[in-house]
Design an enzyme around this catalytic site. Structure first.
Site, PDB file in Angstrom:
ATOM      1  N   SER A  21       9.593  -8.514   0.636  1.00  0.00           N
ATOM      2  CA  SER A  21       8.787  -7.358   1.078  1.00  0.00           C
ATOM      3  C   SER A  21       9.575  -6.404   1.916  1.00  0.00           C
ATOM      4  O   SER A  21      10.905  -6.753   2.126  1.00  0.00           O
ATOM      5  CB  SER A  21       7.649  -7.939   2.313  1.00  0.00           C
ATOM      6  N   HIS A  31      -3.471 -10.487  -5.123  1.00  0.00           N
ATOM      7  CA  HIS A  31      -3.104 -10.515  -3.896  1.00  0.00           C
ATOM      8  C   HIS A  31      -3.909 -11.189  -2.886  1.00  0.00           C
ATOM      9  O   HIS A  31      -5.111 -11.566  -3.367  1.00  0.00           O
ATOM     10  CB  HIS A  31      -2.791  -8.986  -3.312  1.00  0.00           C
ATOM     11  N   GLY A  32      -3.484 -11.656  -1.733  1.00  0.00           N
ATOM     12  CA  GLY A  32      -4.182 -12.184  -0.623  1.00  0.00           C
ATOM     13  C   GLY A  32      -4.815 -13.634  -1.289  1.00  0.00           C
ATOM     14  O   GLY A  32      -5.939 -13.904  -1.006  1.00  0.00           O
ATOM     15  N   ASN A  89      -0.257 -13.945  -5.497  1.00  0.00           N
ATOM     16  CA  ASN A  89       0.617 -13.654  -4.628  1.00  0.00           C
ATOM     17  C   ASN A  89       0.039 -14.514  -3.094  1.00  0.00           C
ATOM     18  O   ASN A  89      -1.050 -14.610  -2.867  1.00  0.00           O
ATOM     19  CB  ASN A  89       0.282 -12.238  -3.833  1.00  0.00           C
ATOM     20  N   ASP A 149       7.744  -6.475  -3.140  1.00  0.00           N
ATOM     21  CA  ASP A 149       6.259  -6.779  -2.703  1.00  0.00           C
ATOM     22  C   ASP A 149       6.024  -5.611  -2.089  1.00  0.00           C
ATOM     23  O   ASP A 149       6.585  -5.202  -1.065  1.00  0.00           O
ATOM     24  CB  ASP A 149       6.221  -8.171  -1.949  1.00  0.00           C
TER      25      ASP A 149
HETATM   26  P1  13P Z   1      -1.849 -14.024   1.577  1.00  0.00           P
HETATM   27  O1  13P Z   1      -1.703 -13.073   2.780  1.00  0.00           O
HETATM   28  O2  13P Z   1      -3.058 -14.696   1.077  1.00  0.00           O
HETATM   29  O3  13P Z   1      -0.863 -14.966   1.412  1.00  0.00           O
HETATM   30  O4  13P Z   1      -1.297 -12.775   0.462  1.00  0.00           O
HETATM   31  C1  13P Z   1       0.013 -12.466   0.404  1.00  0.00           C
HETATM   32  C2  13P Z   1       0.124 -11.301  -0.439  1.00  0.00           C
HETATM   33  O5  13P Z   1      -0.562 -10.839  -1.080  1.00  0.00           O
HETATM   34  C3  13P Z   1       1.601 -10.867  -0.589  1.00  0.00           C
HETATM   35  O6  13P Z   1       1.567  -9.694  -1.271  1.00  0.00           O
HETATM   36  O1  G3H Z   2       1.122  -8.812   1.798  1.00  0.00           O
HETATM   37  C1  G3H Z   2       2.497  -8.923   2.556  1.00  0.00           C
HETATM   38  C2  G3H Z   2       3.108 -10.122   2.657  1.00  0.00           C
HETATM   39  O2  G3H Z   2       2.310 -11.066   3.037  1.00  0.00           O
HETATM   40  C3  G3H Z   2       4.501  -9.814   3.411  1.00  0.00           C
HETATM   41  O3  G3H Z   2       4.320  -9.725   4.440  1.00  0.00           O
HETATM   42  O4  G3H Z   2       5.192  -7.715   5.256  1.00  0.00           O
HETATM   43  O5  G3H Z   2       5.048  -9.335   6.974  1.00  0.00           O
HETATM   44  O6  G3H Z   2       6.726  -9.828   5.208  1.00  0.00           O
HETATM   45  P1  G3H Z   2       5.399  -9.000   5.502  1.00  0.00           P
HETATM   46 ZN    ZN Z   3      -0.367  -8.480  -1.200  1.00  0.00          ZN
END
Ligand code: 13P
Ligand code: G3H
Ligand code: ZN
Length: 323
Positions: free
Chosen positions: A48, A210-211, A254, A81
């Protein structure tokens, strides 16, 4: 071996999903590789913008290169990401990444199309693939917070038009989940009907969920028993849903929050049980082992476990040039 994201998607589509995990440091990276070697699963490492700022771009690159050398059998892609336009360009030019995500989902549709199109042109010229996002997940990602009222599921017709106009290689779809530990209440969950509608309009096209952390209740209970203060109603995606999403085109899943919960549980329990300890390697070792077990378990749920040999054979047959 670092490979193209496209090559992994070609093998996985419709059969299994690739776990995509965010990394920030050495312990997480060692656990990630160790777990995938135990499960014999291919995977995607995600970085990220926050991780790039925290550890430094070069430090992350060298940690990953060192892990690649330590685990020569590992097959994985490296992915940005939730990138903004400039970070996508930086990663494309760096020569290290397999793919980037341009996240302009908070912009109006036309602007999202225009930004994504520009990134796709630059990425494809260098052989990288691009994940884009349409629709809005709830929760917090990087510096943008989307409250649940404004979260918006991906419209299937818009999704088809968006892919046609941008030329992106995969699409992150909003299908009910959100980032972070508090995704659902009561019987809420993934909107499979919506994924099915999107797939009908984009057959064969990789979708990204995602999520996707599960936020297991036992993990939350252990954290709280060791002094944590998480809301016990925290709830995530049922990991058994991954297998239902795969035939609907979901190829990348993800997961970040669940890994953070492992970190929190290991450290809270360690310092509760060993208040005298000041050697960080002890909880560090415990974290690597717990993280590896967590990854191996997820690989089973994603159906990516045991796929390493077939992925290697497919890569040898194809002309997928390692990134
Ligand atoms: P979570 O917060 O559910 O782990 O999702 C992570 C994500 O989508 C990173 O892009
Ligand atoms: O969706 C985001 C990921 O959980 C990454 O989190 O931006 O705090 O590294 P971060
Ligand atoms: Zn995400």
């Amino acid at each position: 071996m670092i490979v193209t994201t496209r090559a992994l998607f070609d093998v996985a589509y419709g059969r299994f999903a690739l776990g995509a995990y965010n990394i920030n440091n050495m312990e997480q990276t060692l656990g990630l590789f160790e777990g995938h070697m135990r499960a014999r699963a291919p995977f995607i490492i995600q970085i990220s913008r926050g991780a790039r700022k925290y550890a430094g771009v070069k430090m992350l690159e060298h940690i990953i290169r060192a892990a690649e050398e330590k685990y020569p059998e590992a097959v994985f892609a490296v992915h940005l990401d939730h990138g903004d336009e400039q970070t996508c360009y930086d990663c494309i030019e760096s020569g290290f990444y397999s793919s980037v995500m341009i996240d302009a989902s908070h912009e109006p549709f036309e602007e999202n199309v225009a930004i994504t199109r520009r990134v796709v042109e630059r990425a494809h010229a260098k052989g990288l693939s691009v994940e884009a996002e349409l629709g809005m997940l709830g929760g917090v990602e990087e510096d943008i917070e989307v409250d649940e009222k404004h979260a918006r599921l991906t419209d299937p017709d818009e999704a088809r038009t968006f892919v046609e106009r941008t030329g992106c290689d995969s699409l992150a779809v909003a299908i009910g989940a959100s980032h972070g530990a508090y995704k659902f209440s009561g019987s809420q969950g993934i909107h499979f009907d919506r994924v099915a509608e999107i797939r009908k309009r984009l057959p064969g096209f990789p979708l990204v969920m995602h999520g996707s952390s599960s936020v297991p209740a036992e993990e939350v209970a252990r954290i709280n028993a060791a002094g944590g203060a998480l809301d016990p109603s925290a709830k995530g995606v049922d990991a058994n849903d991954f297998a239902k999403a795969v035939p609907l085109g979901v190829t990348k899943v993800n997961i970040d929050t669940d890994g953070r919960l492992v970190w929190m549980r290991v450290h809270r329990e360690h310092f509760r049980d060993h208040p005298e300890n000041f050697d960080f390697r002890k909880p560090g070792r415990a974290l690597i082992d717990a993280y590896a077990a967590f990854i191996a378990h997820k690989s089973g749920k994603l159906r990516s476990a045991g796929r390493l040999d077939e992925v290697r054979q497919a890569l040898e047959r194809s002309d997928a040039v390692p990134a």
